[in-house]
Design a protein around this motif. Structure first.
Motif, short mmCIF file in Angstrom:
data_model
loop_
_atom_site.label_atom_id
_atom_site.label_comp_id
_atom_site.label_asym_id
_atom_site.label_seq_id
_atom_site.Cartn_x
_atom_site.Cartn_y
_atom_site.Cartn_z
N ILE A 1 -5.40 4.72 5.31
CA ILE A 1 -5.85 3.61 4.46
C ILE A 1 -4.87 2.45 4.54
N THR A 2 -3.58 2.77 4.54
CA THR A 2 -2.55 1.73 4.64
C THR A 2 -2.70 0.94 5.93
N ALA A 3 -2.94 1.65 7.03
CA ALA A 3 -3.11 0.98 8.33
C ALA A 3 -4.36 0.10 8.32
N CYS B 1 0.83 -1.21 0.00
CA CYS B 1 0.00 0.00 0.00
C CYS B 1 0.86 1.26 0.00
N LEU B 2 1.96 1.21 0.75
CA LEU B 2 2.88 2.35 0.76
C LEU B 2 3.48 2.57 -0.62
N LEU B 3 3.85 1.47 -1.28
CA LEU B 3 4.42 1.58 -2.62
C LEU B 3 3.41 2.17 -3.61
N CYS B 4 2.14 1.93 -3.36
CA CYS B 4 1.09 2.46 -4.24
C CYS B 4 0.75 3.92 -3.92
N GLY B 5 1.39 4.46 -2.87
CA GLY B 5 1.18 5.87 -2.54
C GLY B 5 -0.06 6.15 -1.72
N LEU B 6 -0.67 5.14 -1.10
CA LEU B 6 -1.85 5.36 -0.28
C LEU B 6 -1.47 6.08 1.01
#
Length: 205
Positions: free
Chosen positions: A173-175, A164-169
């Motif tokens: 939302i990532t959590a 999710c971090l790599l997708c820029g979220l």
């Protein structure tokens, strides 16, 4: 970011404390013993994580975690009759604590500047180590070493978090995604009786 971290750690503390105290009650521990088991379950993984990261353990800078465990103990004492009736509810508390602390471990490690693979390991330790300490204190084989999917749920949640971090979220939302993956994997594994293969020595083959 710090507020999100604190909320997650507080909720995880309460959920894990409830889980630990419930198991202590099943072993007929007294109130003090129940508090110790609940506290060890709640802060054990995070303490190991912080020591390994070289920072002051989170509960030593804020007494709210000790108070939170006391509230959890009071909750179990007051609603002790419901504990017997709602066994699945306490399993859910354990699962929620596992997911919440996994996310907390991931976030804290990444904020400290460590690479993602270290964060996944720290997330797993934060989520699962408290349960190991709990099981040792109540004289049970740690759940992480038995048939149920436990630590693997933390690892999969960590991988989902990093993707999710790599997708820029954003962090919220990532959590939520990382938390949800841990919960879904854990619940699905128990419901569908999914487990890792067991080791056998020569005498049992």
């Amino acid at each position: 970011m710090n507020t999100v971290q604190l909320v997650i750690e507080f909720l995880g503390t309460f959920a894990f404390a409830i889980s630990g105290i419930r198991w202590a009650a099943s072993k007929n521990f007294d109130w003090f013993g129940g508090y110790v088991v609940g506290l060890a379950t709640a802060i054990g993984g995070g303490t190991i994580r912080d020591v390994m990261l070289g920072v002051t353990p989170f509960w030593m800078t804020n007494s709210i975690y000790l108070i939170c465990t006391a509230v959890a103990l009071l909750t179990v004492i007051v609603f002790k009759r419901l504990i017997v009736r709602f066994t699945n509810t306490w399993f859910l508390f354990d699962t929620l604590g596992l997911a919440l602390f996994t996310v907390a471990g991931l976030q804290k490690t990444l904020y400290a500047g460590f690479p993602f693979w270290v964060a996944i390991i720290m997330g797993c330790i934060t989520g699962a180590a408290g349960g190991v300490i709990r099981d040792v204190l109540i004289n049970e084989v740690p759940l992480i070493f038995r048939k149920e999917i436990y630590a693997m749920a933390c690892i999969l949640g960590g991988v989902a978090y990093y993707l999710c971090l790599l997708c820029g979220l954003n962090v919220e939302i990532t959590a939520i995604v990382g938390f949800s993956v841990v919960v879904i994997v854990r619940l699905a594994a128990v419901r569908m009786h999914i487990s890792l293969p067991h080791l056998h020595d020569d005498e049992n083959i």
